[in-house]
Design a protein around this motif. Sequence first.
Motif, short mmCIF file in Angstrom:
data_model
loop_
_atom_site.label_atom_id
_atom_site.label_comp_id
_atom_site.label_asym_id
_atom_site.label_seq_id
_atom_site.Cartn_x
_atom_site.Cartn_y
_atom_site.Cartn_z
N ASN A 51 1.04 5.34 -0.36
CA ASN A 51 0.20 6.55 -0.22
C ASN A 51 -1.29 6.21 -0.21
O ASN A 51 -2.10 6.82 -0.91
N GLY A 52 -1.62 5.17 0.52
CA GLY A 52 -3.02 4.85 0.73
C GLY A 52 -3.69 3.97 -0.30
O GLY A 52 -4.87 3.66 -0.17
N GLU A 102 3.27 0.77 3.27
CA GLU A 102 2.90 -0.19 4.32
C GLU A 102 2.50 -1.51 3.68
O GLU A 102 2.22 -1.56 2.48
N GLN A 109 4.42 7.18 1.64
CA GLN A 109 4.13 6.30 2.77
C GLN A 109 3.91 4.87 2.25
O GLN A 109 3.08 4.66 1.39
N ARG A 113 0.85 -1.18 0.00
CA ARG A 113 0.00 0.00 0.00
C ARG A 113 0.89 1.23 0.00
O ARG A 113 1.65 1.45 0.94
#
Lengths: 239, 140
Positions: A73-74, A98, A96, A71
């Motif tokens: 940036n969302g 994850e 970002q 994932r």
Amino acid sequence: MATNGTVKVELRVRRYNPERDEKPYWGSFEMEAEPEDRVLDLLHHVQWYLDGTLAMRRSCAHGVCGSDAMRINGQNMLACKALVKNLVRGGKGRIQVEPIYGMRVIKDLIVDMEPFMEHYRSVMPYFVNDEPAPENGRERLQSPEDRERFDEATKCILCAACTTSCPSYWANGTYVGPAAIVQAHRFIFDSRDKAGKDRLAILSQENGVWRCRTIFNCTTACPREIPVTQLIAEVKGAM
Amino acid sequence: MTTLIGTIRESLRYKGREGQIAWMGHRLAGLGTLLFFVIHVVDTSWVFFAPELYSEAIALYKSPLFLLGEVGLMAAVIFHAINGLRIAVMDWRPQLWKYQRQISVATFAIIAILFVPAFIIMAGHIIEILSSGAGGVAGL
């Protein structure tokens, strides 16, 4: 953008080592990147020069093997296909990263893919035809139109970006998920295959296609641009 | 391994597009309508079991908070009905997925168009009730 054309990036990575950490936390790394760099390049930079303990999967690094779904940036995507210039506006920004959600984290960005593969195997993702082969010994012929019918489904690389973007799957891990349905579609609509009814029987069960809520997250997440929601709806229609 | 809390959290964190927003709205509208339905069944049953409580409940419905809630209920019913039709159409005609963004926007527009006259009528009704002094039972 900096004067030499590079971009200043703060790379935030969701870190978790179950052997050491009580709970996941965000690791932060600052670096300069080329706009055409991929997120995978940034993760390599961290792994090779900043923190060798960062764990992630990747193999071909060119959008074919599907091992680096995460994932970013969302949104779910492949790190090897996500370009910095599409994630960072201007000369600096934050990216970002994850792990894909809905599966157990083994370490950092690596998740346990076994439940996903179990769903994949459950839909009989293989060719079934016990009838004798053509007498001339050649392959079972198929018209271009019949081949076209399931063409989109053949593009799946089992990266799990679709399944782990699906709120229905987040809520219930026993749902077979979009990827398994796409794999079933590939054989259900193959004119040469003879086990379509068996697959439809599997998918009409409680945790089959009817858990799809037509949310379209899977279609947007698919790195191979497969119209996943359309294929799921086609399977629903074949019931 | 996932939980209800995890699903709610990730639904808010994941950057889905119109489809995800519509799904979340659909769930909220559905649950809200269901909640009203349950309350309504309970208070109607009081006609038989506890008439004095029923009168109180009806008076409570004329308080500003509940009058506002009725507007929310109307919004929820319209949203759930029209968005439900969108989902049915998308499942019925899978090839329309290419236009799903436009269809979602059109759905939101239809919901807004239907809600405006409903809101005007309800707002007039609310003003009428409040100005007649029938409201305020709940002390709001």
